[in-house]
Design a protein around this motif. Structure first.
Motif, mmCIF file in Angstrom:
data_model
loop_
_atom_site.group_PDB
_atom_site.id
_atom_site.type_symbol
_atom_site.label_atom_id
_atom_site.label_comp_id
_atom_site.label_asym_id
_atom_site.label_seq_id
_atom_site.Cartn_x
_atom_site.Cartn_y
_atom_site.Cartn_z
ATOM 1 N N VAL A 21 -3.004 68.263 38.054
ATOM 2 C CA VAL A 21 -2.265 68.757 39.210
ATOM 3 C C VAL A 21 -2.768 70.140 39.609
ATOM 4 O O VAL A 21 -2.888 70.453 40.806
ATOM 5 C CB VAL A 21 -0.750 68.768 38.931
ATOM 6 N N ALA A 22 -3.096 70.976 38.629
ATOM 7 C CA ALA A 22 -3.656 72.292 38.934
ATOM 8 C C ALA A 22 -5.009 72.163 39.619
ATOM 9 O O ALA A 22 -5.353 72.966 40.497
ATOM 10 C CB ALA A 22 -3.779 73.120 37.662
ATOM 11 N N THR A 23 -5.777 71.162 39.244
ATOM 12 C CA THR A 23 -7.055 70.905 39.922
ATOM 13 C C THR A 23 -6.824 70.596 41.397
ATOM 14 O O THR A 23 -7.570 71.055 42.270
ATOM 15 C CB THR A 23 -7.794 69.730 39.246
ATOM 16 N N LEU A 24 -5.784 69.828 41.682
ATOM 17 C CA LEU A 24 -5.459 69.527 43.073
ATOM 18 C C LEU A 24 -5.109 70.792 43.854
ATOM 19 O O LEU A 24 -5.387 70.898 45.050
ATOM 20 C CB LEU A 24 -4.299 68.538 43.144
ATOM 21 N N SER A 25 -4.518 71.766 43.175
ATOM 22 C CA SER A 25 -4.188 73.013 43.872
ATOM 23 C C SER A 25 -5.461 73.744 44.292
ATOM 24 O O SER A 25 -5.497 74.392 45.343
ATOM 25 C CB SER A 25 -3.326 73.912 42.989
ATOM 26 N N LEU A 26 -6.510 73.634 43.484
ATOM 27 C CA LEU A 26 -7.787 74.246 43.852
ATOM 28 C C LEU A 26 -8.375 73.537 45.071
ATOM 29 O O LEU A 26 -9.001 74.161 45.936
ATOM 30 C CB LEU A 26 -8.764 74.173 42.679
ATOM 31 N N GLU A 61 -7.742 79.924 43.763
ATOM 32 C CA GLU A 61 -6.624 80.178 42.856
ATOM 33 C C GLU A 61 -5.417 80.797 43.557
ATOM 34 O O GLU A 61 -4.500 81.277 42.913
ATOM 35 C CB GLU A 61 -7.045 81.038 41.650
ATOM 36 N N ARG A 62 -5.392 80.760 44.885
ATOM 37 C CA ARG A 62 -4.239 81.293 45.609
ATOM 38 C C ARG A 62 -2.973 80.525 45.233
ATOM 39 O O ARG A 62 -1.915 81.118 44.975
ATOM 40 C CB ARG A 62 -4.478 81.206 47.117
ATOM 41 N N VAL A 63 -3.058 79.193 45.209
ATOM 42 C CA VAL A 63 -1.885 78.390 44.873
ATOM 43 C C VAL A 63 -1.488 78.597 43.412
ATOM 44 O O VAL A 63 -0.300 78.573 43.074
ATOM 45 C CB VAL A 63 -2.136 76.898 45.182
ATOM 46 N N LEU A 64 -2.458 78.806 42.552
ATOM 47 C CA LEU A 64 -2.124 79.076 41.148
ATOM 48 C C LEU A 64 -1.316 80.362 41.026
ATOM 49 O O LEU A 64 -0.323 80.425 40.288
ATOM 50 C CB LEU A 64 -3.400 79.177 40.310
ATOM 51 N N ARG A 65 -1.737 81.410 41.739
ATOM 52 C CA ARG A 65 -0.974 82.663 41.707
ATOM 53 C C ARG A 65 0.420 82.462 42.313
ATOM 54 O O ARG A 65 1.413 83.006 41.831
ATOM 55 C CB ARG A 65 -1.738 83.761 42.451
ATOM 56 N N TRP A 117 -5.539 80.332 36.163
ATOM 57 C CA TRP A 117 -5.595 78.966 35.621
ATOM 58 C C TRP A 117 -4.928 78.920 34.244
ATOM 59 O O TRP A 117 -4.054 78.083 33.989
ATOM 60 C CB TRP A 117 -7.031 78.481 35.540
ATOM 61 N N ASP A 118 -5.341 79.812 33.352
ATOM 62 C CA ASP A 118 -4.785 79.816 31.997
ATOM 63 C C ASP A 118 -3.284 80.065 32.017
ATOM 64 O O ASP A 118 -2.535 79.453 31.246
ATOM 65 C CB ASP A 118 -5.477 80.901 31.160
ATOM 66 N N GLU A 119 -2.848 80.956 32.903
ATOM 67 C CA GLU A 119 -1.424 81.276 32.992
ATOM 68 C C GLU A 119 -0.617 80.055 33.424
ATOM 69 O O GLU A 119 0.447 79.753 32.858
ATOM 70 C CB GLU A 119 -1.216 82.415 33.987
ATOM 71 N N ARG A 132 -12.786 72.705 35.463
ATOM 72 C CA ARG A 132 -11.726 73.349 34.690
ATOM 73 C C ARG A 132 -11.107 72.401 33.654
ATOM 74 O O ARG A 132 -10.295 72.831 32.840
ATOM 75 C CB ARG A 132 -10.619 73.826 35.630
ATOM 76 N N VAL A 133 -11.475 71.120 33.697
ATOM 77 C CA VAL A 133 -10.866 70.130 32.796
ATOM 78 C C VAL A 133 -11.933 69.644 31.817
ATOM 79 O O VAL A 133 -12.714 68.748 32.137
ATOM 80 C CB VAL A 133 -10.286 68.938 33.591
ATOM 81 N N PRO A 134 -12.001 70.229 30.619
ATOM 82 C CA PRO A 134 -13.087 69.902 29.678
ATOM 83 C C PRO A 134 -13.214 68.421 29.379
ATOM 84 O O PRO A 134 -14.327 67.905 29.227
ATOM 85 C CB PRO A 134 -12.700 70.697 28.426
ATOM 86 N N ALA A 135 -12.101 67.712 29.297
ATOM 87 C CA ALA A 135 -12.152 66.291 28.944
ATOM 88 C C ALA A 135 -12.801 65.438 30.040
ATOM 89 O O ALA A 135 -13.131 64.280 29.808
ATOM 90 C CB ALA A 135 -10.745 65.775 28.647
ATOM 91 N N LEU A 136 -12.984 66.012 31.233
ATOM 92 C CA LEU A 136 -13.627 65.274 32.331
ATOM 93 C C LEU A 136 -15.042 65.774 32.591
ATOM 94 O O LEU A 136 -15.605 65.521 33.652
ATOM 95 C CB LEU A 136 -12.797 65.417 33.614
ATOM 96 N N ALA A 137 -15.650 66.464 31.610
ATOM 97 C CA ALA A 137 -16.974 67.062 31.827
ATOM 98 C C ALA A 137 -18.021 66.025 32.216
ATOM 99 O O ALA A 137 -18.795 66.219 33.162
ATOM 100 C CB ALA A 137 -17.413 67.815 30.571
#
Length: 511
Positions: A10-15, A26-30, A237-239, A348-353
């Protein structure tokens, strides 16, 4: 095996939303960090805080995807969004804002006609687009199984506290609290970024009781130091991932597939000519990969990469994808960024590298003439070669604003011609055409007589696995592996593991 977390997706979708709206990364993340801090300061219960988390991440996703109608009305939709925070948009102010942006890039005569129609219909066309964006985001949340606590607030993205929003069916306490939190956080982030703390405080005060819930504004004014603390330095992202209300919930494979398929469907909304493209390419590419005898894990990567390969298109203005004339140089260069944007979104999603790499390479070519990185030859694994062939074949059979769809036979000939020219792998092309029901003259592979199982053993060998490790990975006996290796060496005319591994790399079986 590392699994993907729902919060990461879902965070990826925000990007993606940031890109599609032309706003800072990262505007939406903030905004989400502010939303959660404000909810905590206001003493909001856990269930609503969880809803606000996902509502914040998804609120503007609909605006980023289904923008073809918006581009028709306003030209470059990113400029419209860039200006949308400047004023308290309601009533006359909203009408003036819309009129100022209608027909962007068009002649004065056309703009005048559009403004007249807008005024005569009380802005119905614009309202329909705004409501469609809300519905798109809500439906996506439903497909991600986020529940009504998230789906309902997303339908209210353009409503206001004073009831003067779009569609104007809710206001005051009828607005979901998650929506009210996001509305305030969205504007606080925008003004804090451009005008600092004083700018954020000023916009909250000015729109108290009109756009924003006055009680939340008062809470923000009282606790602004805590809500805005360190916002310029945080790793957003981490936050946001750390704030995950579902505590790192991981998706099983079937739910991950459903989510990635939804991503692809959503990306296809960017242009009406592409509806269903990503889903169809994924299935064709996966069938081609299976036809080649690739390992099941690689077939899964190809299918998943097919679903998301065009998600970067959302970051390119709709006017580019809907152009009815040949692209200008500027438009072409803008379009060529979309595989890079796909890669960047998924990084940003290591499992999807592995999925991200394959998806980002669907416009690379064997002779190095592709983009975004100009990769060639051994740098392109067979997974990427198959996806590239499936993407082109299927796209040729779809109409585009500047051309009609090609018949299947003509599309197959174009693809075969690209293989003869050295831009596509002929084995990948033959596998895709066979999977699509087209007859091909050559055998499907120039791997001398290798069976599908022997190919799997060769791939594992090239990846550095020992005989016992290969046996364990493929769930066969060590003796069976030894027998397969004897046959592989004989058929390839090699005598060492290194020579066999080099053959596998040269032929794109491993990256």
């Amino acid at each position: 095996m590392t699994r993907v977390r729902l919060a990461e997706l879902v965070a990826t979708l925000s990007l993606v939303a940031d890109l599609g709206m032309g706003r800072p990364m990262e505007r939406v993340l903030r905004q989400t960090v502010i939303t959660l801090r404000l909810a905590e300061a206001a003493g909001v219960e856990d269930g609503i805080r969880a809803a606000a988390y996902y509502t914040s991440l998804l609120t503007w996703v609909g605006c980023a995807a289904d923008t073809s109608e918006l581009a028709e009305l306003f030209g470059d939709e990113t400029q419209l969004y860039a200006d949308s925070h400047d004023d308290d948009l309601a009533g006359v102010t909203m009408a003036v804002f819309i009129a100022r942006h209608l027909g962007g890039g068009s002649s004065r005569l056309r703009r005048a006609g559009m403004v007249g129609k807008f005024l005569a219909t009380a802005g119905k066309s614009v309202q329909r687009v705004m409501q469609a964006h809300c519905q798109g985001a809500s439906e996506l949340a439903d497909r991600l199984r986020l529940g009504d606590d998230v789906c309902r607030p997303l339908l209210q993205a353009f409503e206001r506290w004073d009831g003067r929003g779009v569609p104007g069916q809710a206001g005051g306490d009828d607005l979901a609290l998650a929506t009210r939190l996001v509305h305030l956080a969205d504007n606080v982030e925008a003004f804090h970024r451009t005008a600092g703390v004083e700018g954020a405080l000023a916009v909250a005060r000015e729109r108290r009781g009109t756009q924003f819930d006055p009680r939340l504004v008062d809470c923000f004014l009282d606790h602004h130091a805590t809500v805005l603390a360190g916002l310029e330095e945080i790793q957003a992202w981490d936050e946001v991932i750390a704030l995950d209300p579902r505590l790192g919930e991981q998706l099983p494979d079937d739910e991950l597939d459903q989510a990635l398929r939804a991503f692809g469907d959503f990306a296809d909304l960017k242009s009406p000519h592409r509806l269903g493209h990503s889903r169809s390419v994924a299935e064709l590419a996966a069938a081609g990969a299976a036809q080649l005898g690739l390992a099941e894990a690689d077939v899964v990567v190809v299918r998943r990469a097919g679903w998301v390969h065009d998600i970067g298109m959302i970051g390119v203005p709709s006017a580019v994808w809907n152009a009815a004339k040949p692209w200008t140089l500027a438009q072409r260069e803008r379009a060529r960024t979309h595989p890079y944007l796909t890669e960047r979104m998924l990084a940003r999603v290591p499992a999807l590298a592995s999925v991200a790499r394959c998806a980002a390479q669907h416009h690379e070519r064997l002779d190095g003439s592709g983009y975004p990185h100009g990769l060639s030859g051994d740098a392109l694994p067979m997974t990427s070669r198959v996806l590239a062939a499936a993407d082109v074949y299927h796209a040729l059979g779809e109409s585009r604003p500047h051309r009609e769809a090609l018949p299947a036979s003509a599309a197959a000939e174009v693809l075969a011609g690209e293989a003869r020219a050295g831009r596509f792998d002929h084995r990948a092309v033959d596998a895709v055409l066979t999977a699509a029901g087209r007859r091909v003259r050559r055998t499907l592979t120039d791997r001398p007589g290798l069976t599908a199982r022997e190919t799997e053993v060769l791939v594992q060998l090239a990846r550095g696995l020992s005989n016992p490790e290969i046996a364990n990975a493929l769930r066969v006996s060590r003796k069976t592996v030894s027998t397969h290796l004897e046959h592989i060496y004989a058929k390839l005319g090699v005598s060492t593991r290194t020579q066999a591994a080099l053959f596998a790399m040269r032929h794109g079986l491993v990256g």
